[in-house]
Design a protein around this motif. Structure first.
Motif, short mmCIF file in Angstrom:
data_model
loop_
_atom_site.label_atom_id
_atom_site.label_comp_id
_atom_site.label_asym_id
_atom_site.label_seq_id
_atom_site.Cartn_x
_atom_site.Cartn_y
_atom_site.Cartn_z
N UNK A 89 0.80 -1.22 0.00
CA UNK A 89 0.00 0.00 0.00
C UNK A 89 0.85 1.28 0.00
N UNK A 90 1.84 1.38 0.86
CA UNK A 90 2.66 2.59 0.82
C UNK A 90 3.37 2.79 -0.53
N UNK A 91 3.61 1.70 -1.22
CA UNK A 91 4.24 1.84 -2.53
C UNK A 91 3.33 2.57 -3.51
N UNK A 92 2.04 2.55 -3.23
CA UNK A 92 1.10 3.32 -4.03
C UNK A 92 0.70 4.60 -3.29
N UNK A 93 1.51 4.95 -2.33
CA UNK A 93 1.24 6.14 -1.50
C UNK A 93 -0.10 6.06 -0.79
N UNK A 371 7.49 -1.79 -13.72
CA UNK A 371 7.76 -1.02 -14.93
C UNK A 371 8.43 0.31 -14.60
N UNK A 372 8.45 0.63 -13.32
CA UNK A 372 9.08 1.87 -12.90
C UNK A 372 8.16 3.07 -12.98
N UNK A 373 6.87 2.82 -13.15
CA UNK A 373 5.94 3.95 -13.19
C UNK A 373 5.75 4.51 -11.79
N UNK A 374 5.59 5.80 -11.74
CA UNK A 374 5.36 6.45 -10.46
C UNK A 374 3.95 6.15 -9.98
N UNK A 375 3.79 5.82 -8.70
CA UNK A 375 2.45 5.48 -8.21
C UNK A 375 1.43 6.61 -8.41
N UNK A 376 1.89 7.84 -8.34
CA UNK A 376 0.95 8.95 -8.46
C UNK A 376 0.27 9.01 -9.83
N UNK A 377 0.93 8.48 -10.83
CA UNK A 377 0.33 8.48 -12.16
C UNK A 377 -0.89 7.57 -12.17
N UNK A 511 -2.22 17.48 -3.84
CA UNK A 511 -1.67 16.62 -2.80
C UNK A 511 -2.51 15.36 -2.51
N UNK A 512 -3.84 15.45 -2.44
CA UNK A 512 -4.57 14.22 -2.18
C UNK A 512 -4.38 13.15 -3.26
N UNK A 513 -4.42 13.52 -4.53
CA UNK A 513 -4.25 12.51 -5.58
C UNK A 513 -2.80 12.10 -5.75
N UNK A 514 -1.91 13.08 -5.78
CA UNK A 514 -0.51 12.79 -6.09
C UNK A 514 0.39 13.34 -4.97
N UNK A 515 0.34 12.69 -3.83
CA UNK A 515 1.01 13.24 -2.65
C UNK A 515 2.52 13.42 -2.84
N UNK A 516 3.13 12.48 -3.52
CA UNK A 516 4.57 12.55 -3.65
C UNK A 516 4.99 13.62 -4.64
N UNK A 517 4.26 13.71 -5.75
CA UNK A 517 4.54 14.74 -6.73
C UNK A 517 4.28 16.13 -6.14
N UNK A 518 3.27 16.19 -5.30
CA UNK A 518 2.95 17.47 -4.66
C UNK A 518 4.10 17.90 -3.75
#
Length: 701
Positions: A89-93, A371-377, A511-518
């Motif tokens: 789960x944390x891997x998907x933020x 695949x190395x995709x960022x979870x936020x995507x 931030x809610x959708x893409x916490x890490x990118x935010x």
RNA sequence: AGCGGGAUGGGAUAGCUAGGAGAUUCCGGCGGGCUCAUAACCCGCAGAUCGGUGGUUCAAAUCCACCUCCCGCUACCA
């Protein structure tokens, strides 16, 4: 609606349906966890005190059965998956404030307290029922420990569910011809006393509950008809070792049904959170009880809504009944608070078809990450691909399209160009006031966000930041600051100031959708602290005067990557179609190959085919091809059910000579007994008839 | 057939709860612009009987009724 709009002064608990510790996670699962995480973050953003909790569902027969197959203890088996989920789960933020499991001490204790509370308030009674028993293994056979024939459709069925046939839920004792899955031997039914929660006590309460319930429409309307009739009692005990012990003094060898302790984990997990952080930070009793206390009774007092927490459940579409009928009754029976909202997501499809792990049409959580995709995507894609309640289609093509178009080209590009320009020309935020236009636009975005929280509109919450960036691109383009820097420095400074402000607002809104990118963007803006802490209004505060050169927030998804992934998916689907046992969707209408195996004359003699004549024919209500026929085969009249309607008109059938397989085993179709099979050719069911008038009953040879 | 979901410019999605000029965003097509930016961004154009038919209404994509077609699950072609 009896509720005050969110955010409220009371603590909120957001939960996600417990993952069952019995398999790997795929994009279908992930959808509701992402939605839950997103919503809980958004709630905090608007100032609601929120706990986001979940845990693994460890008990139940599938775990016990699968563990036995692997020759390990159920606890060990389930813990393995539990650990996997806890990491995944944390891997998907998806960051739970507490992630427990149903077999831990907290849940065991609390579950027993719940049951004790039902006993004390007289909601439990005993009933003798027939339970399958394996005399050789000297063991009771609950749920999937027994297989047999479904009493409704005659298909092979498991003890708890007619999985291959009519999909009905089966109560203990219903399966016919039970055999034990432990020994393969026939099982016998023995009388056994079990405990039942008297759901009918809560019939009236549940009506009111559904009226108050918020969230997705389906969660509210679907259970309505379910509770209209007299509610059946819920059998809450099983004859197993694996599970939480029934706490009453009398039945020491009974374990609680998995659907009893599973939802209680929502409460237990919240309690563990309180134990960790202290009741001054989050008080689980304030959230889950009525003004912090248990309040017994089978009614609901509207006053209570203001003195208890906001319970919000996110679930998949398959467990609505459990959350909207059983669960509220369980809570009420123990004097607890009730859910304020149930949000049921739609299904996730793959490339326009339904997700099916057995057919290989699935995208796994691990696969995505590998695949190395960022979870936020992924989070952005699933949260905004369609409304929460609707089905959402996952395809790598669309994934690429949306990432490249909306995140790279729009949001990422805007922030990058704005901040880069600011950094190069002003070393950071230029010293100017933001324009009224931009300030208002940001205020609008904040308002949209707040409304979306109050309406549980996850899609909009995921979309606000991108929409704001869209405006930003338009704004910078129209004002062309690159043409202003030399001649109109003041104007240029103001335009760039606006852009930086917009970028800051984007960071907070996304931030809610893409916490890490935010968080990345927040750091690029030179802000101190975390983007997770401030409230939304911070979007209007002045950004730091200095920051470093920004980086690109998102990177393009390449065509080759997508092609490779599509190829991989296609391969997997066709592979599993090869070894797939049944049909599959190949629609070639080629003639089937001739049978290679020849049968003996003796075998042929076993087949009793007779000449007959249809004496009566009538369509069967509810079936679109079936006709009920009376066929005279000389020796007797037979009732036969046949699928003939597509080619033959029912009225024309009487008088027709037919060829009937007379010793076909008896079957029941749509409630009609069928004693034979009229021979017909092909899909269209072109009836065979005789050329001359052979006497009725003549055997075909 | 039952249950569920759906039908909105070429494709995909909003809008429907609280009716108000036929409509959002993304992809694609055509034409133009810009060059600060990740072949990105901006502007304009083409393109639709909002599945059909009735009804309610001053006004319907939105509410009501009926129908048609798609998709999923389940069932059936003895």
């Amino acid at each position: 609606m009896s509720h005050e709009q969110l955010p409220t002064e009371q603590p909120a608990v957001v939960t996600c349906g417990l993952p069952y510790a019995n398999g790997n996670l795929h994009v279908g699962h992930l959808r509701s966890y992402v939605a839950g995480d997103l919503f809980s973050r958004a709630l905090r953003r608007v100032g609601q005190q929120t706990a986001f909790v979940c845990g693994s569902d460890m008990h139940g027969t599938p775990v016990a059965v699968n563990a036995a197959e692997e020759g390990v203890e159920p606890r060990e088996f389930a813990l393995e998956y539990h650990e996997q989920y806890k990491e995944r789960f944390p891997q998907f933020n998806v960051e739970f404030d507490n992630y427990g499991h149903t077999d831990d001490e907290t849940n065991t204790e609390l579950t027993q307290e719940f049951v004790q509370s039902w006993i004390e308030n007289d909601h439990i009674h005993e009933k003798e029922i027939q339970v399958a028993y394996d005399p050789d293994a000297d063991q009771w056979l609950p749920d999937r420990y027994v297989e047999g024939t479904c009493p409704y459709c005659g298909e092979k069925a498991r003890g708890d569910e007619c999985d291959e046939g009519c999909q009905r839920h089966l109560e203990p004792g219903e399966v016919e011809d039970p055999t034990s899955t432990l020994t393969g031997n026939p099982a016998e039914y023995r009388t056994r006393e079990h405990k039942f929660l008297r759901l009918s006590d809560f019939q009236e309460y549940l009506q009111g509950f559904l009226d108050r319930l918020e969230g997705t429409e389906r969660a509210q309307s679907q259970p309505r008809e379910w509770i209209e009739g007299e509610l059946e009692d819920l059998c809450i005990t099983r004859d197993m070792d694996w599970g939480i012990d029934y706490p009453g003094d009398d039945q020491k060898d009974l374990v609680l049904y998995v659907w009893v302790d599973a939802p209680i984990e929502y409460v237990s997990s919240t309690k563990q959170y309180t134990d960790n952080v202290g009741a001054d930070v989050f008080d689980w009793e304030q959230a889950w009880k009525i003004d912090g206390e248990q309040a017994h009774g089978t009614h609901w007092d509207d006053e209570w809504s203001g003195t208890s927490g906001e319970i919000i459940h996110l679930i998949g579409p398959d467990i609505i009944q459990h959350h909207c009928v059983f669960w509220p009754a369980m809570l009420r029976g123990a004097g607890y608070n009730e859910p304020r909202a149930v949000l049921a997501t739609g299904f996730v499809g793959i490339d326009g078809k339904s997700l099916s792990t057995s057919r290989g049409r699935a995208v796994w959580a691990s696969e995505y990450l590998d695949e190395g995709f960022h979870p936020d995507l992924f989070r952005y894609y699933t949260a905004t691909g369609s409304g929460l309640e609707n089905d959402v289609d996952f395809s790598w093509d669309r994934f690429q399209q949306r990432v490249n178009g909306e995140l790279v080209g729009n949001l990422g590009n805007f922030c990058y160009r704005g901040l880069l320009f600011a950094q190069r020309n002003y070393d950071g935020t230029p010293d100017a006031d933001p324009s009224e236009e931009v300030t208002e636009r940001i205020e609008d975005a904040i308002e949209t966000f707040e409304m979306a929280v109050a309406e549980y509109d996850v899609r909009t919450l995921g979309q606000v930041a991108v929409d704001l960036a869209d405006f930003g691109n338009e704004y910078i383009q129209q004002n062309e600051p690159w043409n202003l820097v030399d001649d109109e420095p003041e104007e240029a400074a103001q335009v760039i100031r606006d852009c930086v402000q917009l970028a800051k607002a984007c960071a907070l809104l996304m931030q809610p959708v893409m916490p890490e990118k935010a968080e990345d963007l927040w750091a690029q803006l030179g802000e101190d602290g975390s983007v997770h802490d401030p409230e939304l209004s911070a979007a209007l505060e002045t950004p730091p005067a200095e920051f470093d050169e920004p980086d690109e927030l998102f990177t393009q998804v390449e065509d080759e990557t997508i092609e490779a992934l599509n190829e991989k998916l296609r391969e997997r689907v066709s592979e599993s179609a090869d070894d797939g046992d049944d049909d599959d969707e190949e629609d070639e209408v080629d003639l089937p190959a001739l049978e290679a195996d020849r049968i003996s004359f003796e075998q042929f003699q076993d087949i009793d085919i007779r000449v007959g004549e249809i004496t009566a024919a009538e369509p069967i209500d509810g079936a679109d091809e079936l006709v009920r026929l009376e066929v005279d085969i000389g020796l007797e009249q037979r009732q036969v059910v046949a699928g003939l309607k597509q080619l033959h008109d029912t009225d024309d059938l009487p008088g027709t000579r037919v060829v009937l397989l007379a010793n076909m085993e008896q079957a029941e179709l749509f409630g009609y007994e069928s004693n034979g099979m009229v021979l017909a050719a092909g899909e269209e069911a072109d009836l065979l008839t005789t050329h001359e008038d052979a006497a009725l009953g003549t055997k075909i040879r």
